[in-house]
Design a protein around this motif. Structure first.
Motif, PDB file in Angstrom:
ATOM      1  N   MET A   1       0.842  -1.177   0.000  1.00 28.26           N
ATOM      2  CA  MET A   1       0.000   0.000   0.000  1.00 28.26           C
ATOM      3  C   MET A   1       0.883   1.234   0.000  1.00 28.26           C
ATOM      4  SD  MET A   1      -3.405  -0.670   0.636  1.00 28.26           S
ATOM      5  CE  MET A   1      -4.438  -0.872   2.043  1.00 28.26           C
ATOM      6  N   GLY A   2       0.420   2.292  -0.625  1.00 28.60           N
ATOM      7  CA  GLY A   2       1.187   3.514  -0.688  1.00 28.60           C
ATOM      8  C   GLY A   2       0.312   4.731  -0.500  1.00 28.60           C
ATOM      9  N   ARG A   3       0.966   5.783  -0.152  1.00 26.37           N
ATOM     10  CA  ARG A   3       0.266   7.057  -0.005  1.00 26.37           C
ATOM     11  C   ARG A   3       0.399   7.802  -1.323  1.00 26.37           C
ATOM     12  NH1 ARG A   3      -1.480  10.466   4.007  1.00 26.37           N
ATOM     13  NH2 ARG A   3      -1.318  12.651   3.514  1.00 26.37           N
ATOM     14  N   ILE A   4      -0.687   8.347  -1.814  1.00 23.97           N
ATOM     15  CA  ILE A   4      -0.687   9.111  -3.056  1.00 23.97           C
ATOM     16  C   ILE A   4      -0.547  10.575  -2.690  1.00 23.97           C
ATOM     17  CG2 ILE A   4      -2.008   9.683  -5.121  1.00 23.97           C
ATOM     18  CD1 ILE A   4      -3.484   6.929  -4.622  1.00 23.97           C
ATOM     19  N   GLU A   5       0.576  11.166  -3.072  1.00 22.78           N
ATOM     20  CA  GLU A   5       0.828  12.563  -2.697  1.00 22.78           C
ATOM     21  C   GLU A   5       0.006  13.529  -3.543  1.00 22.78           C
ATOM     22  OE1 GLU A   5       2.421  13.614  -0.094  1.00 22.78           O
ATOM     23  OE2 GLU A   5       2.966  11.590   0.491  1.00 22.78           O
ATOM     24  N   LYS A   6       0.154  13.477  -4.858  1.00 21.62           N
ATOM     25  CA  LYS A   6      -0.614  14.370  -5.718  1.00 21.62           C
ATOM     26  C   LYS A   6      -0.364  13.992  -7.171  1.00 21.62           C
ATOM     27  CE  LYS A   6      -0.195  19.246  -5.920  1.00 21.62           C
ATOM     28  NZ  LYS A   6      -0.115  20.530  -5.930  1.00 21.62           N
ATOM     29  N   ILE A   7      -1.422  13.658  -7.867  1.00 19.37           N
ATOM     30  CA  ILE A   7      -1.359  13.367  -9.296  1.00 19.37           C
ATOM     31  C   ILE A   7      -2.471  14.179  -9.949  1.00 19.37           C
ATOM     32  CG2 ILE A   7      -1.567  11.594 -11.077  1.00 19.37           C
ATOM     33  CD1 ILE A   7      -0.703   9.535  -8.985  1.00 19.37           C
ATOM     34  N   CYS A   8      -2.144  14.882 -11.038  1.00 17.87           N
ATOM     35  CA  CYS A   8      -3.133  15.736 -11.702  1.00 17.87           C
ATOM     36  C   CYS A   8      -3.397  15.247 -13.124  1.00 17.87           C
ATOM     37  CB  CYS A   8      -2.653  17.184 -11.755  1.00 17.87           C
ATOM     38  SG  CYS A   8      -2.529  17.962 -10.145  1.00 17.87           S
ATOM     39  N   PHE A   9      -4.643  15.385 -13.540  1.00 19.54           N
ATOM     40  CA  PHE A   9      -5.055  15.045 -14.903  1.00 19.54           C
ATOM     41  C   PHE A   9      -5.920  16.189 -15.436  1.00 19.54           C
ATOM     42  CE2 PHE A   9      -4.435  11.032 -12.717  1.00 19.54           C
ATOM     43  CZ  PHE A   9      -3.724  10.274 -13.638  1.00 19.54           C
ATOM     44  N   ASP A  10      -5.740  16.519 -16.711  1.00 13.64           N
ATOM     45  CA  ASP A  10      -6.597  17.498 -17.381  1.00 13.64           C
ATOM     46  C   ASP A  10      -7.769  16.767 -18.015  1.00 13.64           C
ATOM     47  OD1 ASP A  10      -5.121  19.828 -16.856  1.00 13.64           O
ATOM     48  OD2 ASP A  10      -3.764  19.395 -18.512  1.00 13.64           O
ATOM     49  N   LEU A  11      -8.960  17.316 -17.853  1.00 13.72           N
ATOM     50  CA  LEU A  11     -10.168  16.762 -18.450  1.00 13.72           C
ATOM     51  C   LEU A  11     -10.769  17.843 -19.327  1.00 13.72           C
ATOM     52  CD1 LEU A  11     -11.591  15.123 -15.201  1.00 13.72           C
ATOM     53  CD2 LEU A  11     -10.228  14.017 -17.001  1.00 13.72           C
ATOM     54  N   LYS A  12     -10.787  17.605 -20.651  1.00 14.82           N
ATOM     55  CA  LYS A  12     -11.174  18.677 -21.569  1.00 14.82           C
ATOM     56  C   LYS A  12     -12.677  18.923 -21.649  1.00 14.82           C
ATOM     57  CE  LYS A  12     -11.201  15.844 -25.695  1.00 14.82           C
ATOM     58  NZ  LYS A  12     -10.750  15.631 -27.028  1.00 14.82           N
ATOM     59  N   ASP A  13     -13.481  17.877 -21.352  1.00 13.76           N
ATOM     60  CA  ASP A  13     -14.925  18.065 -21.441  1.00 13.76           C
ATOM     61  C   ASP A  13     -15.663  16.988 -20.650  1.00 13.76           C
ATOM     62  OD1 ASP A  13     -14.722  15.761 -23.017  1.00 13.76           O
ATOM     63  OD2 ASP A  13     -14.830  16.876 -24.903  1.00 13.76           O
ATOM     64  N   GLN A  14     -16.988  16.984 -20.756  1.00 13.36           N
ATOM     65  CA  GLN A  14     -17.809  16.035 -20.004  1.00 13.36           C
ATOM     66  C   GLN A  14     -17.482  14.594 -20.394  1.00 13.36           C
ATOM     67  OE1 GLN A  14     -21.990  16.919 -20.181  1.00 13.36           O
ATOM     68  NE2 GLN A  14     -22.569  15.104 -19.050  1.00 13.36           N
ATOM     69  N   GLU A  15     -17.268  14.344 -21.679  1.00 18.37           N
ATOM     70  CA  GLU A  15     -16.933  12.985 -22.121  1.00 18.37           C
ATOM     71  C   GLU A  15     -15.636  12.512 -21.492  1.00 18.37           C
ATOM     72  OE1 GLU A  15     -18.621  10.626 -23.840  1.00 18.37           O
ATOM     73  OE2 GLU A  15     -20.260  12.059 -23.618  1.00 18.37           O
ATOM     74  N   ALA A  16     -14.643  13.398 -21.409  1.00 14.82           N
ATOM     75  CA  ALA A  16     -13.361  13.036 -20.786  1.00 14.82           C
ATOM     76  C   ALA A  16     -13.554  12.742 -19.299  1.00 14.82           C
ATOM     77  CB  ALA A  16     -12.341  14.156 -20.987  1.00 14.82           C
ATOM     78  N   THR A  17     -14.453  13.472 -18.654  1.00 13.34           N
ATOM     79  CA  THR A  17     -14.736  13.244 -17.234  1.00 13.34           C
ATOM     80  C   THR A  17     -15.402  11.882 -17.038  1.00 13.34           C
ATOM     81  OG1 THR A  17     -14.971  15.633 -16.904  1.00 13.34           O
ATOM     82  CG2 THR A  17     -15.893  14.198 -15.199  1.00 13.34           C
ATOM     83  N   LEU A  18     -16.371  11.553 -17.886  1.00 12.89           N
ATOM     84  CA  LEU A  18     -17.030  10.246 -17.809  1.00 12.89           C
ATOM     85  C   LEU A  18     -16.033   9.128 -18.069  1.00 12.89           C
ATOM     86  CD1 LEU A  18     -20.318  11.105 -19.728  1.00 12.89           C
ATOM     87  CD2 LEU A  18     -20.148  10.496 -17.295  1.00 12.89           C
ATOM     88  N   ASP A  19     -15.184   9.294 -19.069  1.00 17.57           N
ATOM     89  CA  ASP A  19     -14.173   8.292 -19.407  1.00 17.57           C
ATOM     90  C   ASP A  19     -13.194   8.098 -18.245  1.00 17.57           C
ATOM     91  OD1 ASP A  19     -12.834   6.546 -21.409  1.00 17.57           O
ATOM     92  OD2 ASP A  19     -11.222   8.025 -21.171  1.00 17.57           O
ATOM     93  N   PHE A  20     -12.767   9.186 -17.634  1.00 19.03           N
ATOM     94  CA  PHE A  20     -11.858   9.098 -16.486  1.00 19.03           C
ATOM     95  C   PHE A  20     -12.527   8.320 -15.357  1.00 19.03           C
ATOM     96  CE2 PHE A  20      -9.830  10.454 -12.597  1.00 19.03           C
ATOM     97  CZ  PHE A  20      -8.492  10.526 -12.935  1.00 19.03           C
ATOM     98  N   GLY A  21     -13.792   8.613 -15.104  1.00 13.91           N
ATOM     99  CA  GLY A  21     -14.513   7.899 -14.053  1.00 13.91           C
ATOM    100  C   GLY A  21     -14.600   6.400 -14.330  1.00 13.91           C
ATOM    101  N   GLN A  22     -14.841   6.033 -15.587  1.00 12.69           N
ATOM    102  CA  GLN A  22     -14.904   4.604 -15.942  1.00 12.69           C
ATOM    103  C   GLN A  22     -13.554   3.927 -15.731  1.00 12.69           C
ATOM    104  OE1 GLN A  22     -16.451   4.938 -19.918  1.00 12.69           O
ATOM    105  NE2 GLN A  22     -18.581   4.942 -19.207  1.00 12.69           N
ATOM    106  N   LYS A  23     -12.480   4.609 -16.104  1.00 11.00           N
ATOM    107  CA  LYS A  23     -11.139   4.046 -15.886  1.00 11.00           C
ATOM    108  C   LYS A  23     -10.855   3.901 -14.389  1.00 11.00           C
ATOM    109  CE  LYS A  23      -9.157   5.779 -20.174  1.00 11.00           C
ATOM    110  NZ  LYS A  23      -8.274   6.804 -20.780  1.00 11.00           N
ATOM    111  N   LEU A  24     -11.257   4.884 -13.622  1.00  6.93           N
ATOM    112  CA  LEU A  24     -11.068   4.806 -12.172  1.00  6.93           C
ATOM    113  C   LEU A  24     -11.873   3.643 -11.588  1.00  6.93           C
ATOM    114  CD1 LEU A  24      -9.784   5.993  -9.637  1.00  6.93           C
ATOM    115  CD2 LEU A  24     -11.681   7.629  -9.526  1.00  6.93           C
ATOM    116  N   ALA A  25     -13.070   3.421 -12.105  1.00  7.84           N
ATOM    117  CA  ALA A  25     -13.892   2.286 -11.640  1.00  7.84           C
ATOM    118  C   ALA A  25     -13.151   0.974 -11.865  1.00  7.84           C
ATOM    119  CB  ALA A  25     -15.237   2.279 -12.361  1.00  7.84           C
ATOM    120  N   ARG A  26     -12.532   0.820 -13.021  1.00 11.38           N
ATOM    121  CA  ARG A  26     -11.802  -0.421 -13.307  1.00 11.38           C
ATOM    122  C   ARG A  26     -10.638  -0.602 -12.333  1.00 11.38           C
ATOM    123  NH1 ARG A  26     -13.513   0.882 -18.629  1.00 11.38           N
ATOM    124  NH2 ARG A  26     -11.694   2.140 -19.091  1.00 11.38           N
TER     125      ARG A  26
END
Length: 158
Positions: A1-26
């Motif tokens: 297990m590790g501590r996540i300090e800070k990782i940033c991602f740019d999301l250009k629009d609603q579709e990118a936000t939905l796609d990011f959420g699906q990847k996070l779900a996996r």
């Protein structure tokens, strides 16, 4: 297990936000334990859209109608694992009822908490993934960090 300090991602629009959420779900599905996922950001940042993406990325999520549970604080979605979606915007420091507190800590559900900064300190989880969504001029930035030790390969999302 590790501590996540800070990782940033740019999301250009609603579709990118939905796609990011699906990847996070996996990624969350591959985790031995489901960390509480806490969302922060101003109104209109895309917190509910991100949650819609996460839920749609889970088995059974296609049947779930994700909406902000602002008036009833909590929605439960028929996904695998079952998803508990809290929205604390209207809580205003009042705390949760005992049944909601139990759901928050049961550990057999994926727990997603919008406006997590309004969660009373005594209810803060020991392990959580924190997503802070910032509104920029023409896109959103999601910053991920953790409370405690969280094991997720977030680099693989990008």
């Amino acid at each position: 297990m590790g501590r996540i300090e800070k990782i940033c991602f740019d999301l250009k629009d609603q579709e990118a936000t939905l796609d990011f959420g699906q990847k996070l779900a996996r990624l969350l599905m591959r985790s031995a334990e489901y960390p509480t996922v806490m969302f922060r950001g101003p109104l209109g940042a895309g917190k509910t859209t991100m949650i819609r993406g996460i839920v749609s990325g889970l088995p059974g999520g296609a049947e779930a109608e994700v909406s902000s549970p602002s008036f009833n604080i909590l929605n439960i979605y028929p996904t695998t694992p079952e998803t508990a979606h809290f929205d604390l915007y209207r809580l205003e420091g009042a705390g949760l009822d005992p049944e909601s507190e139990d759901i928050l800590f049961e550990g057999n559900r994926l727990v997603l908490v919008e406006w997590s900064e309004l969660l009373p300190a005594r209810l803060m989880p020991e392990q959580a993934l924190v997503l802070e969504i910032q509104i920029k001029k023409d896109h959103r930035v999601v910053q991920l960090s953790s409370v405690g030790q969280v094991q997720l390969d977030l680099e693989s999302i990008g």
